[in-house]
Design an enzyme around this catalytic site. Structure first.
Site, PDB file in Angstrom:
ATOM      1  N   ASP A  85       1.240  -1.466   0.288  1.00  0.00           N
ATOM      2  CA  ASP A  85       0.153   0.091  -0.141  1.00  0.00           C
ATOM      3  C   ASP A  85       1.002   0.984   0.411  1.00  0.00           C
ATOM      4  O   ASP A  85       1.998   1.345   0.622  1.00  0.00           O
ATOM      5  CB  ASP A  85      -0.863  -0.018   1.524  1.00  0.00           C
ATOM      6  CG  ASP A  85      -2.106   0.359   1.011  1.00  0.00           C
ATOM      7  OD1 ASP A  85      -2.991   0.508   1.814  1.00  0.00           O
ATOM      8  OD2 ASP A  85      -1.995   2.075   1.128  1.00  0.00           O
ATOM      9  N   LYS A 138       3.208  13.245 -15.729  1.00  0.00           N
ATOM     10  CA  LYS A 138       2.158  13.425 -16.130  1.00  0.00           C
ATOM     11  C   LYS A 138       0.817  13.216 -15.857  1.00  0.00           C
ATOM     12  O   LYS A 138       1.252  11.439 -15.836  1.00  0.00           O
ATOM     13  CB  LYS A 138       2.211  14.974 -17.480  1.00  0.00           C
ATOM     14  CG  LYS A 138       1.471  13.689 -18.352  1.00  0.00           C
ATOM     15  CD  LYS A 138       1.841  14.037 -19.617  1.00  0.00           C
ATOM     16  CE  LYS A 138       0.730  14.525 -20.243  1.00  0.00           C
ATOM     17  NZ  LYS A 138       0.071  13.069 -20.611  1.00  0.00           N
ATOM     18  N   LYS A 172      11.251  13.073 -27.995  1.00  0.00           N
ATOM     19  CA  LYS A 172      11.544  12.277 -29.817  1.00  0.00           C
ATOM     20  C   LYS A 172      12.040  12.494 -30.498  1.00  0.00           C
ATOM     21  O   LYS A 172      12.407  14.007 -30.452  1.00  0.00           O
ATOM     22  CB  LYS A 172       9.523  12.804 -30.325  1.00  0.00           C
ATOM     23  CG  LYS A 172       8.404  11.796 -29.154  1.00  0.00           C
ATOM     24  CD  LYS A 172       7.210  12.484 -30.084  1.00  0.00           C
ATOM     25  CE  LYS A 172       5.816  12.027 -29.571  1.00  0.00           C
ATOM     26  NZ  LYS A 172       6.058  10.560 -29.837  1.00  0.00           N
ATOM     27  N   GLU A 206      -5.483  11.219 -33.364  1.00  0.00           N
ATOM     28  CA  GLU A 206      -5.331   9.591 -33.129  1.00  0.00           C
ATOM     29  C   GLU A 206      -6.762   8.748 -33.606  1.00  0.00           C
ATOM     30  O   GLU A 206      -7.830   9.345 -32.432  1.00  0.00           O
ATOM     31  CB  GLU A 206      -5.182   9.804 -31.125  1.00  0.00           C
ATOM     32  CG  GLU A 206      -3.971  10.276 -30.053  1.00  0.00           C
ATOM     33  CD  GLU A 206      -3.320  10.082 -29.093  1.00  0.00           C
ATOM     34  OE1 GLU A 206      -2.298   9.554 -28.216  1.00  0.00           O
ATOM     35  OE2 GLU A 206      -5.089  10.298 -28.166  1.00  0.00           O
ATOM     36  N   ASP A 225      -4.900  16.034 -20.856  1.00  0.00           N
ATOM     37  CA  ASP A 225      -4.166  15.328 -20.992  1.00  0.00           C
ATOM     38  C   ASP A 225      -2.792  15.772 -22.470  1.00  0.00           C
ATOM     39  O   ASP A 225      -1.519  14.723 -22.103  1.00  0.00           O
ATOM     40  CB  ASP A 225      -4.446  14.217 -22.142  1.00  0.00           C
ATOM     41  CG  ASP A 225      -4.172  12.917 -21.854  1.00  0.00           C
ATOM     42  OD1 ASP A 225      -3.140  12.614 -21.588  1.00  0.00           O
ATOM     43  OD2 ASP A 225      -4.720  11.880 -22.939  1.00  0.00           O
ATOM     44  N   HIS A 230       2.236  18.242 -24.161  1.00  0.00           N
ATOM     45  CA  HIS A 230       2.815  17.851 -25.384  1.00  0.00           C
ATOM     46  C   HIS A 230       2.854  19.282 -26.555  1.00  0.00           C
ATOM     47  O   HIS A 230       3.971  19.745 -26.928  1.00  0.00           O
ATOM     48  CB  HIS A 230       2.391  16.499 -26.110  1.00  0.00           C
ATOM     49  CG  HIS A 230       1.928  15.972 -25.109  1.00  0.00           C
ATOM     50  ND1 HIS A 230       3.273  15.620 -24.300  1.00  0.00           N
ATOM     51  CD2 HIS A 230       1.592  14.401 -24.899  1.00  0.00           C
ATOM     52  CE1 HIS A 230       3.439  14.206 -23.456  1.00  0.00           C
ATOM     53  NE2 HIS A 230       2.436  13.306 -24.290  1.00  0.00           N
ATOM     54  N   LYS A 316      -9.305  12.378 -29.629  1.00  0.00           N
ATOM     55  CA  LYS A 316      -9.188  10.846 -29.898  1.00  0.00           C
ATOM     56  C   LYS A 316     -10.553  10.801 -30.883  1.00  0.00           C
ATOM     57  O   LYS A 316     -11.492  11.130 -30.930  1.00  0.00           O
ATOM     58  CB  LYS A 316      -9.975   9.750 -28.732  1.00  0.00           C
ATOM     59  CG  LYS A 316      -8.629  10.634 -27.218  1.00  0.00           C
ATOM     60  CD  LYS A 316      -7.891   9.622 -27.285  1.00  0.00           C
ATOM     61  CE  LYS A 316      -6.826   9.668 -26.142  1.00  0.00           C
ATOM     62  NZ  LYS A 316      -5.671   8.737 -26.094  1.00  0.00           N
TER      63      LYS A 316
HETATM   64  C1  BG6 Z   1       0.544  10.325 -23.447  1.00  0.00           C
HETATM   65  C2  BG6 Z   1      -1.187  11.148 -23.284  1.00  0.00           C
HETATM   66  O1  BG6 Z   1       0.983  11.717 -22.828  1.00  0.00           O
HETATM   67  O2  BG6 Z   1       0.229  11.008 -25.198  1.00  0.00           O
HETATM   68  C3  BG6 Z   1      -1.712   9.831 -23.910  1.00  0.00           C
HETATM   69  O3  BG6 Z   1      -1.676  10.288 -21.709  1.00  0.00           O
HETATM   70  C4  BG6 Z   1      -1.208  10.143 -25.935  1.00  0.00           C
HETATM   71  O4  BG6 Z   1      -3.473   9.634 -23.727  1.00  0.00           O
HETATM   72  C5  BG6 Z   1      -0.388  10.019 -25.755  1.00  0.00           C
HETATM   73  O5  BG6 Z   1      -2.420   8.980 -26.712  1.00  0.00           O
HETATM   74  C6  BG6 Z   1       0.512  10.720 -26.999  1.00  0.00           C
HETATM   75  O6  BG6 Z   1       1.745   9.745 -27.644  1.00  0.00           O
HETATM   76  P1  BG6 Z   1       2.626  10.211 -28.798  1.00  0.00           P
HETATM   77  O7  BG6 Z   1       4.080   9.276 -28.559  1.00  0.00           O
HETATM   78  O8  BG6 Z   1       1.952   8.373 -29.183  1.00  0.00           O
HETATM   79  O9  BG6 Z   1       2.438  10.819 -29.635  1.00  0.00           O
END
Ligand code: BG6
Length: 459
Positions: A85, A138, A172, A206, A225, A230, A316
């Site tokens: 835990d 994050k 990246k 995505e 997210d 990003h 998404k």
């Molecule tokens: C993550 C998110 O930080 O980044 C995800 O939590 C998302 O929801 C992902 O799919 C995207 O990363 P990448 O490298 O696949 O573009």
């Protein structure tokens, strides 16, 4: 350089991130002889050693399509499991025993925000924080205020140079490549401003949904997210001024400086959407107002960009998976050549593909063959895989960096705070999100936001 860490502790080892990204990264590091240290998986779920190994093999197989038994054996010899835990001091006592031979452990917190503070406090109370490094995933809080609280908790336990905040986009190669593209080429720099560029679009699309993490996602939404982190990191790389000097320090400082110049996003120029059927997914509230799509207009208050819009959209269940920046240049000053066939004039576009199939493409006007002098669009494509060969995955590079104590590719605390400041006005808006069909580019309102969106070319 600081001494390399001599143990890795993965909190949240049974979770999604470890399965998708961290096991494959550990496997690659093992292959390259960069992981000669114990790796302890920690989780609340009661997993035994065999379950841990099975999960690791499955994720390597899913990531690579094959498993090299020799490499995998070497990895499994390092892996051990510790269930407990997160709020129980005994968990950290057992961890301290397991780490008795380690002088510089690396703690990787791949855990939900709610257990961040108990874990950090637990490590500190057991005397483990003082000699270790910590990697935090994050979300860094839910807003500006909670990110301050989180930072206080972290800084109470770990010295600033021992804290590594992951934004995996910074790991990246393609994203890091924006720095080289901008500052190692003369070609585009004179044009890199509002006088010559009409707008810059960033699409993080995505083709898939919440993939088994709907419960987590429902408390986040697309803005928290990926947009807050990003996408704003990508904006900073595109919009920043040339650093005052060569080297990483000056570069990072400049990146933060441009984020300070970004105006807070406005609800009036933001469209939030939710894909049809999202509310029926297990873990999602039946009346959820969480956005699975967001599109917005961003302005940078610097002389270079005054008034020029950056358009950002992410979602998404879009028509495909791609992260692409499109720089749309303005039309030539005078209209001297018409497009062939009486079609619409096409602007020069510079595309940066930052996701899979990464590369660059430049669209140019050329002469349409025939008697008339008319223009036709052609593309100059560069495919990084073909010209640069294999590049290492972001998580592998970042883990390797953290083990060495290298900060360059980690997010700065101030950058994260600026990112929260920028998105704050569009968080948790009460207006209902607009529904959009699965496999579309989001709600119709988003189409109108940018005069014209340029869809990613490779999806
Ligand atoms: C993550 C998110 O930080 O980044 C995800 O939590 C998302 O929801 C992902 O799919 C995207 O990363 P990448 O490298 O696949 O573009």
């Amino acid at each position: 350089m600081d001494l390399r860490s001599d143990a890795v502790v993965l909190f949240g080892v049974t979770g999604d991130l470890v399965a998708k990204k961290l096991f494959p990264a550990l496997y690659e590091l093992t292959r390259r002889g960069r992981l000669d240290m114990p790796v302890i998986g920690v989780a609340r779920s009661r997993w035994d050693h065999q379950q841990l190994i099975t999960a690791a093999r499955k994720s390597v197989l899913e990531a690579n399509g094959r498993v090299d038994d020799e490499v995998f054996e070497a990895l499994t010899r390092r892996l051990t499991m510790l269930s407990g835990d997160y709020a129980d001091p005994a968990t950290y006592r057992r961890l301290a025993e397991a780490l008795s031979a380690a002088e510089r452990p690396l703690f990787y917190l791949a855990i939900p925000p709610a257990v961040f503070t108990p874990v950090v406090d637990g490590l500190a109370a057991a005397g483990l924080a003082g000699r270790g490094r910590v990697v935090v995933e994050k979300p860094f809080g839910r807003d500006l205020a909670s990110s301050y609280t989180l930072n206080e908790a972290l800084r109470a336990a770990f010295a600033p140079e021992r804290i590594f905040r992951i934004d995996h986009y910074l790991g990246k190669e393609s994203v890091e490549g924006l720095r080289v593209f901008r500052f190692a080429n003369r070609l585009f720099e004179p044009l890199w401003n509002a006088e010559h560029i009409a707008n810059i679009q960033i699409t993080l699309a995505e083709g898939f949904g919440t993939e088994g993490r709907a419960g987590f996602y429902d408390r986040m939404g697309a803005t928290r997210d990926v947009l807050q982190n990003h996408m704003l990191q990508v904006v900073a790389l595109l919009a920043m001024e040339p650093p005052a000097a060569a080297g990483d320090e000056a570069f990072r400082a400049e990146e933060v400086r441009v984020l300070r110049q970004v105006r807070p996003l406005s609800p009036e120029t933001t469209v939030r959407g939710q894909y049809a059927g999202y509310r029926l997914e297990p873990g999602v509230a039946a009346d959820s107002n969480t956005e699975t799509f967001v599109a917005t207009r961003l302005l940078v208050d610097s002389p270079r960009w005054a008034g020029m819009p950056f358009y950002l959209r992410t979602g998404k269940l879009m028509p495909g998976t791609a992260t692409e920046v499109v720089v749309e240049f303005r039309a030539p000053e005078r209209d001297l050549v018409a497009p062939a066939g009486g079609g619409e004039r096409q602007p020069n576009l510079l595309r940066f593909r930052l996701g899979r199939n990464d590369g660059i493409a430049l669209s140019l006007q050329t002469k349409e063959p025939g008697a008339e002098v008319a223009s036709r669009t052609v593309e100059l494509p560069i495919d990084f895989d073909a010209v640069l060969g294999h590049r290492r995955e972001a998580y592998e590079r970042l883990l390797d960096d953290a083990l060495d104590g290298r900060h360059l590719r980690f997010a700065r605390e101030e950058a994260i705070e600026q990112e929260w400041r920028i998105v704050e006005p569009i968080l948790d808006l009460p207006e209902p999100v607009a529904s959009y069909p699965r496999g579309s580019w989001g709600p119709a309102e988003a189409e109108a936001l940018a005069g014209r969106w340029h869809a990613p070319t490779r999806r």
